[in-house]
Scaffold this active site. Structure first.
Site, PDB file in Angstrom:
ATOM      1  N   GLY A  12       0.574  10.467 111.593  1.00  0.00           N
ATOM      2  CA  GLY A  12       0.595  11.299 110.389  1.00  0.00           C
ATOM      3  C   GLY A  12       1.333  12.613 110.535  1.00  0.00           C
ATOM      4  N   THR A  13       2.325  12.656 111.424  1.00  0.00           N
ATOM      5  CA  THR A  13       3.061  13.928 111.549  1.00  0.00           C
ATOM      6  C   THR A  13       3.944  14.174 110.330  1.00  0.00           C
ATOM      7  OG1 THR A  13       4.939  13.020 112.787  1.00  0.00           O
ATOM      8  CG2 THR A  13       3.059  13.793 114.079  1.00  0.00           C
ATOM      9  N   ASN A  14       4.433  13.106 109.709  1.00  0.00           N
ATOM     10  CA  ASN A  14       5.189  13.316 108.457  1.00  0.00           C
ATOM     11  C   ASN A  14       4.262  13.795 107.350  1.00  0.00           C
ATOM     12  OD1 ASN A  14       8.217  12.544 108.480  1.00  0.00           O
ATOM     13  ND2 ASN A  14       7.238  11.022 109.801  1.00  0.00           N
ATOM     14  N   ARG A  91       2.652  -1.647 107.134  1.00  0.00           N
ATOM     15  CA  ARG A  91       2.580  -2.928 106.419  1.00  0.00           C
ATOM     16  C   ARG A  91       3.772  -3.067 105.480  1.00  0.00           C
ATOM     17  NH1 ARG A  91      -0.005  -5.989 109.167  1.00  0.00           N
ATOM     18  NH2 ARG A  91      -0.379  -7.393 107.428  1.00  0.00           N
ATOM     19  N   ASN A 107      10.208   5.973 101.421  1.00  0.00           N
ATOM     20  CA  ASN A 107       9.868   5.694 102.819  1.00  0.00           C
ATOM     21  C   ASN A 107      10.724   6.566 103.720  1.00  0.00           C
ATOM     22  OD1 ASN A 107       8.694   4.233 105.054  1.00  0.00           O
ATOM     23  ND2 ASN A 107      10.639   3.118 105.240  1.00  0.00           N
ATOM     24  N   HIS A 109      12.432   6.456 107.470  1.00  0.00           N
ATOM     25  CA  HIS A 109      12.752   5.515 108.557  1.00  0.00           C
ATOM     26  C   HIS A 109      13.469   6.282 109.673  1.00  0.00           C
ATOM     27  CE1 HIS A 109      13.849   1.799 110.531  1.00  0.00           C
ATOM     28  NE2 HIS A 109      15.090   2.251 110.624  1.00  0.00           N
ATOM     29  N   GLU A 142      12.223  -4.454  97.548  1.00  0.00           N
ATOM     30  CA  GLU A 142      11.471  -5.578  98.147  1.00  0.00           C
ATOM     31  C   GLU A 142      11.979  -5.968  99.528  1.00  0.00           C
ATOM     32  OE1 GLU A 142      14.632  -7.077  95.482  1.00  0.00           O
ATOM     33  OE2 GLU A 142      13.079  -5.564  95.367  1.00  0.00           O
ATOM     34  N   ASP A 145      13.361  -1.643 104.708  1.00  0.00           N
ATOM     35  CA  ASP A 145      14.304  -0.561 105.046  1.00  0.00           C
ATOM     36  C   ASP A 145      15.635  -0.716 104.314  1.00  0.00           C
ATOM     37  OD1 ASP A 145      12.375   0.435 106.813  1.00  0.00           O
ATOM     38  OD2 ASP A 145      13.124  -0.770 108.477  1.00  0.00           O
ATOM     39  N   GLU A 174      13.003  14.062 110.623  1.00  0.00           N
ATOM     40  CA  GLU A 174      12.150  13.435 109.605  1.00  0.00           C
ATOM     41  C   GLU A 174      11.322  14.489 108.877  1.00  0.00           C
ATOM     42  OE1 GLU A 174       9.835  10.038 110.825  1.00  0.00           O
ATOM     43  OE2 GLU A 174      11.166   9.661 112.503  1.00  0.00           O
TER      44      GLU A 174
END
Ligand code: GRF
Length: 213
Positions: A12-14, A91, A107, A109, A142, A145, A174
């Site tokens: 959870g650093t982001n 997930r 997201n 990445h 869908e 990445d 990030e």
């Protein structure tokens, strides 16, 4: 002010970077809920410390991915989330969630997409011998990445860097670019045309070696 729900699985650093930017008054976002699919995720304590409601939804309790996503969706809706932030969420999500939040799921990445999709992008970049690595914030579609790229930050890497050095250098990027992307969204500055995302208006000051959008 955008209302967001954050999905996590780990450190959870982001999430922390987002919490910190909100606390500093630099991010027009309110976190309505943090959902973890792992009860032991250290990121949960970060949410609790920040006073953000936490829900643990264990994916193993669901037979199908769609059923798990439906449970996530119910909690996100109940919390009033307009934007969904995947922050180290491990997930794959399905159309059940994607269709409910079109171009409203982001997201982060740890790679310069489309290179090094999937797990351990940092290690893959290092083994491949690239000289520039980085991170990408993108909308989620869908495919893994794959969705439209909002912004990317790059850092130099070299053959003598340790794994930990590369990991930490990318993580620092990030933490800078994810809140920046959320702020663009909150300000209504993102325009998406097919795969291309245009950020309207002025560029904020950034400290990563190279950040572009
Ligand atoms: C980050 O490297 C992120 O890019 C990837 O998973 C990691 C999560 O780290 N998707 P954290 O849980 O935010 O510390």
């Amino acid at each position: 002010m955008v209302a967001a729900g954050v999905l996590i699985s780990g450190a959870g650093t982001n999430l922390q970077a987002i919490i910190d930017q909100i606390a500093a008054g630099r991010l027009a976002c309110t976190l309505r809920v943090v959902i973890s699919n792992r009860a032991g995720a250290p990121g949960i304590a970060r949410a609790v410390r920040a006073g953000v409601p936490v829900r643990v939804i264990d994916h193993r309790a669901f037979a199908r991915r769609e059923d798990f996503d439906r449970a996530l969706l119910d909690v996100l809706r109940e919390a009033g989330a307009e934007l969904v932030l995947l922050a180290g969420f491990d997930r794959l999500i399905t159309r059940t969630l994607i269709d409910a939040f079109p171009l409203r799921i982001m997201n982060i990445h740890p790679g310069l997409l489309p290179a090094f999709k999937g797990l351990d992008a940092q290690g893959a970049a290092q083994s491949y011998g690239v000289k520039i690595a980085g991170a990408t914030v993108h909308f989620v579609d869908e495919q893994t990445d794959h969705g439209p790229i909002i912004l990317q930050g790059a850092v130099p890497i070299g053959p003598d860097d340790t794994e930990a050095e590369v990991h930490d250098r990318i993580l620092a990027v990030e933490h800078e670019i994810y809140p920046a992307a959320i702020q663009f969204f909150a300000e209504g500055r993102l325009e998406v045309e097919d795969r291309r995302v245009r950020v309207r208006g002025p560029r904020p000051a950034v400290t990563a070696s190279l950040v572009s959008w």
